[in-house]
Write a protein that holds these residues in place. Sequence first.
Motif, mmCIF file in Angstrom:
data_model
loop_
_atom_site.group_PDB
_atom_site.id
_atom_site.type_symbol
_atom_site.label_atom_id
_atom_site.label_comp_id
_atom_site.label_asym_id
_atom_site.label_seq_id
_atom_site.Cartn_x
_atom_site.Cartn_y
_atom_site.Cartn_z
ATOM 1 N N GLY A 1 -2.262 3.941 8.708
ATOM 2 C CA GLY A 1 -2.104 5.395 8.874
ATOM 3 C C GLY A 1 -1.819 6.226 7.434
ATOM 4 N N LEU A 2 -2.287 5.704 6.561
ATOM 5 C CA LEU A 2 -2.097 6.077 5.260
ATOM 6 C C LEU A 2 -3.442 6.947 4.748
ATOM 7 C CD1 LEU A 2 -0.323 2.900 3.893
ATOM 8 C CD2 LEU A 2 0.817 4.876 4.455
ATOM 9 N N PRO A 3 -3.215 7.918 3.929
ATOM 10 C CA PRO A 3 -4.313 8.536 3.261
ATOM 11 C C PRO A 3 -5.046 7.583 2.568
ATOM 12 C CG PRO A 3 -2.381 9.297 2.176
ATOM 13 C CD PRO A 3 -1.931 8.134 3.390
ATOM 14 N N ARG A 4 -6.507 8.050 2.525
ATOM 15 C CA ARG A 4 -7.443 7.085 1.479
ATOM 16 C C ARG A 4 -7.246 7.743 0.123
ATOM 17 N NH1 ARG A 4 -13.399 8.409 1.928
ATOM 18 N NH2 ARG A 4 -13.327 7.355 0.197
ATOM 19 N N PHE A 5 -7.647 6.749 -0.723
ATOM 20 C CA PHE A 5 -7.676 7.204 -2.315
ATOM 21 C C PHE A 5 -8.656 8.170 -2.437
ATOM 22 C CE2 PHE A 5 -5.228 3.386 -2.788
ATOM 23 C CZ PHE A 5 -4.078 3.885 -3.291
ATOM 24 N N ALA A 6 -8.404 9.332 -3.049
ATOM 25 C CA ALA A 6 -9.099 10.209 -3.635
ATOM 26 C C ALA A 6 -9.595 10.383 -5.135
ATOM 27 C CB ALA A 6 -9.096 11.676 -3.326
ATOM 28 N N ASN A 7 -9.202 9.391 -5.794
ATOM 29 C CA ASN A 7 -9.208 8.904 -7.275
ATOM 30 C C ASN A 7 -10.307 8.861 -7.759
ATOM 31 O OD1 ASN A 7 -6.354 8.290 -6.284
ATOM 32 N ND2 ASN A 7 -6.026 7.588 -8.391
ATOM 33 N N PRO A 8 -10.805 9.232 -8.891
ATOM 34 C CA PRO A 8 -12.160 8.843 -9.471
ATOM 35 C C PRO A 8 -12.285 7.266 -9.696
ATOM 36 C CG PRO A 8 -10.713 10.132 -11.040
ATOM 37 C CD PRO A 8 -9.982 10.044 -9.891
ATOM 38 N N THR A 9 -13.539 6.792 -9.745
ATOM 39 C CA THR A 9 -13.555 5.346 -9.665
ATOM 40 C C THR A 9 -14.484 5.113 -10.799
ATOM 41 O OG1 THR A 9 -15.360 5.260 -8.060
ATOM 42 C CG2 THR A 9 -13.148 5.103 -7.173
ATOM 43 N N LEU A 10 -14.550 3.894 -11.352
ATOM 44 C CA LEU A 10 -15.371 3.278 -12.254
ATOM 45 C C LEU A 10 -15.855 1.579 -11.688
ATOM 46 C CD1 LEU A 10 -17.049 3.201 -15.047
ATOM 47 C CD2 LEU A 10 -14.725 2.116 -15.876
ATOM 48 N N ASP A 11 -16.916 1.837 -11.520
ATOM 49 C CA ASP A 11 -17.373 0.635 -10.803
ATOM 50 C C ASP A 11 -18.064 -0.221 -11.817
ATOM 51 O OD1 ASP A 11 -18.734 -1.535 -9.396
ATOM 52 O OD2 ASP A 11 -18.835 -0.567 -7.577
ATOM 53 N N THR A 12 -17.413 -1.399 -12.281
ATOM 54 C CA THR A 12 -18.209 -2.047 -13.389
ATOM 55 C C THR A 12 -19.558 -2.715 -12.912
ATOM 56 O OG1 THR A 12 -16.697 -3.800 -12.989
ATOM 57 C CG2 THR A 12 -15.951 -2.117 -14.581
ATOM 58 N N CYS A 13 -19.539 -2.914 -11.764
ATOM 59 C CA CYS A 13 -20.925 -3.789 -11.221
ATOM 60 C C CYS A 13 -22.052 -2.741 -11.206
ATOM 61 C CB CYS A 13 -20.548 -4.165 -9.793
ATOM 62 S SG CYS A 13 -22.125 -4.977 -9.060
ATOM 63 N N ARG A 14 -21.699 -1.602 -10.887
ATOM 64 C CA ARG A 14 -22.720 -0.706 -10.835
ATOM 65 C C ARG A 14 -22.939 -0.036 -12.371
ATOM 66 N NH1 ARG A 14 -22.061 5.052 -7.325
ATOM 67 N NH2 ARG A 14 -22.488 3.370 -5.520
ATOM 68 N N LEU A 15 -21.962 0.058 -13.375
ATOM 69 C CA LEU A 15 -22.121 0.217 -14.580
ATOM 70 C C LEU A 15 -23.089 -0.793 -15.373
ATOM 71 C CD1 LEU A 15 -21.570 1.988 -17.308
ATOM 72 C CD2 LEU A 15 -19.455 0.511 -17.395
ATOM 73 N N LEU B 1 0.885 -1.281 -0.007
ATOM 74 C CA LEU B 1 0.169 -0.007 0.068
ATOM 75 C C LEU B 1 0.756 1.341 -0.079
ATOM 76 C CD1 LEU B 1 -2.865 -0.971 2.354
ATOM 77 C CD2 LEU B 1 -3.025 -0.729 -0.060
ATOM 78 N N ARG B 2 2.123 1.318 0.455
ATOM 79 C CA ARG B 2 2.830 2.445 0.635
ATOM 80 C C ARG B 2 3.262 2.643 -0.880
ATOM 81 N NH1 ARG B 2 3.543 0.682 5.931
ATOM 82 N NH2 ARG B 2 3.568 2.419 7.338
ATOM 83 N N LYS B 3 3.460 1.830 -1.564
ATOM 84 C CA LYS B 3 3.824 1.974 -3.101
ATOM 85 C C LYS B 3 2.839 2.146 -4.005
ATOM 86 C CE LYS B 3 7.682 -1.349 -2.383
ATOM 87 N NZ LYS B 3 8.034 -2.780 -2.719
ATOM 88 N N LEU B 4 1.449 1.895 -3.886
ATOM 89 C CA LEU B 4 0.304 1.984 -4.700
ATOM 90 C C LEU B 4 0.256 3.491 -4.995
ATOM 91 C CD1 LEU B 4 -1.407 -0.090 -6.003
ATOM 92 C CD2 LEU B 4 -3.083 0.353 -3.941
ATOM 93 N N PRO B 5 0.024 4.396 -4.242
ATOM 94 C CA PRO B 5 -0.304 5.683 -4.580
ATOM 95 C C PRO B 5 0.614 6.374 -5.574
ATOM 96 C CG PRO B 5 -0.297 5.772 -2.441
ATOM 97 C CD PRO B 5 0.234 4.316 -2.854
ATOM 98 N N ALA B 6 1.828 6.011 -5.751
ATOM 99 C CA ALA B 6 2.836 6.416 -6.635
ATOM 100 C C ALA B 6 2.410 5.701 -8.038
ATOM 101 C CB ALA B 6 4.369 6.101 -6.398
#
Length: 74
Positions: free
Chosen positions: A53-67, A20-25
């Motif tokens: 203790g890491l920040p949550r993701f604020a990225n836009p999302t595309l939920d294929t189930c909802r779609l 998770l520490r590497k995921l944002p980058a």
Amino acid sequence: EVHGIGWQQVAAAPPPENVLRKLPAAIGGDILAGHNLDEFDGRVLNRILREQGLPRFANPTLDTCRLARRLLPG
């Protein structure tokens, strides 16, 4: 059990906090896409981030189930 993944398949995997520490980058500002992302996976991911203790993701999302539900009602 739901996904058919056993402990032997993940026993050598790094702990979530290391990944998770590497995921944002790796993701940057890209859209996060996944099936049931908004209702399940995204919530689990953000809970684990908070626990680490890491920040949550604020990225836009595309939920294929909802779609799929929107495009194929019923």
